[in-house]
Design a protein around this motif. Structure first.
Motif, short mmCIF file in Angstrom:
data_model
loop_
_atom_site.label_atom_id
_atom_site.label_comp_id
_atom_site.label_asym_id
_atom_site.label_seq_id
_atom_site.Cartn_x
_atom_site.Cartn_y
_atom_site.Cartn_z
N ASN A 206 0.84 -1.19 0.00
CA ASN A 206 0.00 0.00 0.00
C ASN A 206 0.88 1.25 0.00
N ALA A 207 0.90 1.95 -1.12
CA ALA A 207 1.75 3.14 -1.24
C ALA A 207 1.37 4.21 -0.23
N LEU B 19 5.95 1.77 -5.59
CA LEU B 19 4.66 1.08 -5.65
C LEU B 19 3.66 1.84 -6.52
N ASP B 20 3.74 3.16 -6.49
CA ASP B 20 2.79 3.99 -7.25
C ASP B 20 3.50 5.24 -7.74
N PRO B 21 4.13 5.19 -8.93
CA PRO B 21 4.87 6.36 -9.44
C PRO B 21 4.00 7.58 -9.67
N GLY B 22 2.70 7.39 -9.71
CA GLY B 22 1.80 8.51 -9.94
C GLY B 22 1.29 9.15 -8.67
N LEU B 23 1.86 8.79 -7.52
CA LEU B 23 1.40 9.34 -6.24
C LEU B 23 2.04 10.72 -6.04
N ALA B 24 1.34 11.75 -6.47
CA ALA B 24 1.89 13.11 -6.46
C ALA B 24 2.28 13.55 -5.05
N GLU B 25 1.48 13.14 -4.06
CA GLU B 25 1.78 13.55 -2.68
C GLU B 25 3.13 13.02 -2.22
#
Length: 715
Positions: free
Chosen positions: A240-241, A270-276
């Motif tokens: 879980n990112a 895990l999630d390259p698109g997690l801007a935060e």
């Protein structure tokens, strides 16, 4: 011999027990005996739907409808099958037909809401859920989905109320507790959020969403248990990112910057698109003094989420630290924020209310730092003095913490309004309803700043003061409080605001009670001279380190003390030891100290002979604290506001021989001070008393200048 009804009843018994294969066999037996039997065909379709076979479900339910078009249940379950097949418009039509046949059919209204929500037609979904709830008291699942739809619409107050109602219907509804916690967290109510999330975790200890959000709730409260909650969230779901994001935030709060960066990097793997995660990684790197990496993280976050106003604020702030920072560059960086986040709001600026010509001036001040924080320490004495100069104060507190300084701000205020839970739009409306004549900003683009409120122009005249060290770049900001040291004549053109120059400094310092007694400079007793820097690492760069290396070369036995919170992190301390060594400063000549209490910090200030100001972003609070301990601060001002703090404070305090005109002059002045112990001793003996009696700490003197300047803005 068993009748058809007996076979159907037995099949239904299997179905209710969850034995779907046996149920399907029974329904088929009925259909073999009575082809087209509507109930058997319908129930066979339902069994296929529950078995994850919606195509077969559609076929058999349509068969049932051909035999009996008036059965509302058939149309409702057909809609569920069509939704499972992704045919959402057809699903909506089927559920509506069920409702036409049975207007009080709560389940069909609930299912209609689900289909509409899946289509993104959330306002219609909200209506359907409310109708389902009205027709079936205690319908917890409908209340829960109503809450989810309201959350998606950004109506978090209504959403948390819906989740609360679902919990009243079903106290063991884990997801309702968890989602209510998330809604409360979005509302800025972390204590209530924590309570809701703790209840969810009591019911299901491994609930990933509740674990992750509880970390955020505890972090928002500054609770030390956040780190434990974050670790539990990661252990519960290592993939879980968001859990890793929470762990990074907990580590960063504890000054474990290297560990925080690794947690954010795991989240991004895990999630390259997690801007935060990119944004938080940027803040960690910025705190470590890695400006290039910080800027990269901010830009990657904005590429993913251009709406992240706080990230664009941070990007503008970073421009002030870059070597070669200029006023033109600062103005461009801050106007870039306004172009994206401020410009779309201008068309809806309200018409300014007309102020009554007589009566006291009403001034609102918005800040998250009505506490022991630099902005609070800079403003408190002036704020306390303003009412005596005909100013009514409305203080809008964007904070939950309180301390002795908070109590003093509250005592000075005619109205004290906590606003941390309000969105920018709601806060702007609240301020507009209060109708202050002027609204002052004490934060700008810093943490807890609310530029999104000022961009909405809730008050006709808005002024930036004390908490931010540059132009705000906002078209909505009318004026900026400064002095002729920070903004000399001729520099006004490179500020977006009208400049209100105060006669001395633009702030009045409130020194902490209980500061250590003054002592002689260490070098007077024959110890090697000690230079010190107490600034954040973000302010350091290759040019600063080169100047320090030149100073230490000139005085071979001199030592360097570096003290700042980020050096509590072993990774960060090691990073800077390497950087200093690369600049020619041997590690054995350097002492590094991390976070301490404020009074302990001032004791460390007294342990050095001469303080070295970074450039191009000078010290502000650190300079005042160091001067309060009688220590000279050698500074190299540039043209930007943030480069000229020490210049201003030294000038107003009457300390000569510290303001350099070039890097070489900076080195010469630092060396000269270190080699003059008697001069250092004389400064220590008299500077605190001179500061205390002079304009640098005189809030009433500043208020006497500020009040008429503000009054002049409103006519």
């Amino acid at each position: 011999m068993a009748t058809i009804q007996d076979v159907l009843t037995a099949a239904l018994s299997h179905h209710q027990a969850g034995r779907l294969n046996e149920a399907q066999a029974g329904y088929r037996a009925v259909l073999d005996a009575v082809p087209g039997h509507p109930d058997a065909a319908h129930l066979l379709g339902v069994a296929h739907l529950q078995a994850g076979q919606p195509d077969e479900a559609e076929r058999w339910i349509r068969t049932a409808i051909q035999s009996n078009r008036r059965a509302a249940d058939y149309h409702d379950n057909l809609g569920s099958a069509l939704k499972a097949l992704g045919r959402l418009d057809e699903a909506v039509a089927a559920h509506r037909q069920a409702i036409r046949l049975r207007p009080d059919f709560a389940q069909a209204l609930y299912n209609l809401g689900n289909a509409l929500d899946a289509l993104g037609r959330r306002e219609e979904a909200v209506t359907a859920y409310r109708q389902a709830i009205a027709r079936r008291p205690g319908y917890a699942r409908a209340r829960f989905n109503l809450g989810n739809a309201l959350s998606a619409l950004g109506r978090n107050e209504d959403a948390q109320a819906a989740f609360h109602a679902a919990i009243a219907d079903d106290p063991a509804f884990v997801e309702a507790h968890a989602n209510r916690g998330a809604a409360l967290l979005a509302l800025g109510r972390p204590v209530e959020a924590d309570s809701a999330l703790a209840r969810a975790l009591a019911l299901r200890p491994d609930h990933p969403g509740a674990l992750t959000n509880r970390t955020a709730a505890l972090l928002a409260q500054g609770d030390g248990a956040a780190a434990d909650a974050a670790r539990r969230a990661v252990r519960a779901n290592p993939a879980n990112a968001d859990a890793w994001l929470g762990l990074g935030e907990a580590r960063q709060r504890a000054n474990r910057l290297g560990d925080a960066a690794r947690a954010y990097s795991t989240a991004l793997a895990l999630d390259p698109g997690l801007a935060e995660a990119w944004a938080n990684l940027a803040v960690a790197r910025q705190t470590q003094g890695l400006l290039t990496e910080a800027e990269r993280g901010d830009r990657l976050a904005l590429a993913l989420r251009p709406d992240l106003a706080t990230v664009r604020s941070n990007l503008a702030y970073l421009a002030l630290f870059q070597p070669g920072a200029s006023l033109a560059g600062a103005l461009a960086a801050h106007r870039a924020w306004d172009a994206v986040h401020g410009a779309p709001l201008r068309a809806s600026w309200p018409k300014p209310a007309r102020r009554k010509a007589d009566g006291p001036l009403t001034v609102g001040i918005l800040s998250g730092d009505f506490r022991r924080h630099p902005a609070g320490q800079f403003a408190i004495r002036t704020v306390e003095a303003l009412p005596a100069h005909g100013v009514r104060l409305f203080l809008y507190a964007n904070q939950t913490e309180a301390d002795d300084l908070t109590a003093r701000f509250q005592a000075a205020a005619e109205r004290w309004i906590p606003v941390g839970a309000l969105s920018d739009a709601a806060l702007a409306e609240r301020i507009r309803a209060d109708r202050p004549d002027i609204l002052i900003d004490l934060a700008g683009h810093n943490a807890r700043g609310r530029p999104g409120v000022f961009a909405r122009k809730p008050v006709a005249v808005q002024v930036a003061w004390s908490g931010y060290m540059a132009t705000t770049g906002l078209a909505a900001m009318d004026a900026l409080v400064a002095d002729h040291h920070h903004i000399p004549d001729g520099a006004e053109a490179l500020y977006g605001e009208r400049v209100l120059r105060m006669p001395d400094a633009f702030i009045a310092y409130d020194p902490p009670d209980g500061a250590p007694d003054l002592t002689p400079p260490p070098c007077q007793a024959g110890a090697p001279p000690t230079f010190g820097c107490f600034n954040i690492l973000t302010k350091l760069n290759a040019g600063v380190l080169a100047a320090w290396a030149a100073i230490l070369t000139r005085i071979p036995d001199a030592r360097l003390l570096m003290k700042t919170k980020a050096l509590s992190c072993p990774d960060t301390a090691a990073l800077w030891r390497d950087r200093l060594a690369a600049a020619g400063i041997a590690p054995d000549r350097v002492t590094m100290v991390g976070a301490t209490s404020n009074l302990e910090h001032m004791g460390w200030c007294a342990s050095v002979d001469v303080a070295l100001d970074p450039f191009p972003f000078a010290g502000s609070t650190t300079t005042l604290e160091t001067l309060w301990m009688g220590v000279p601060v050698v500074t190299l001002p540039g043209e930007t506001f943030s480069s000229r703090h020490s210049l201003a404070f030294l000038s107003v305090a009457g300390v000569e021989g510290c303001v350099a005109s070039s890097v070489d002059d900076y080195v010469d002045k630092a060396v000269a001070w270190a080699q003059a112990p008697d001069r250092l001793a004389a400064l220590r003996a008299g500077l605190r008393a001179r500061m205390a009696a002079g304009p640098l700490c005189d809030g009433n003197r500043l208020a006497a200048a500020l009040a008429p300047a503000l009054r002049g803005l409103v006519g």
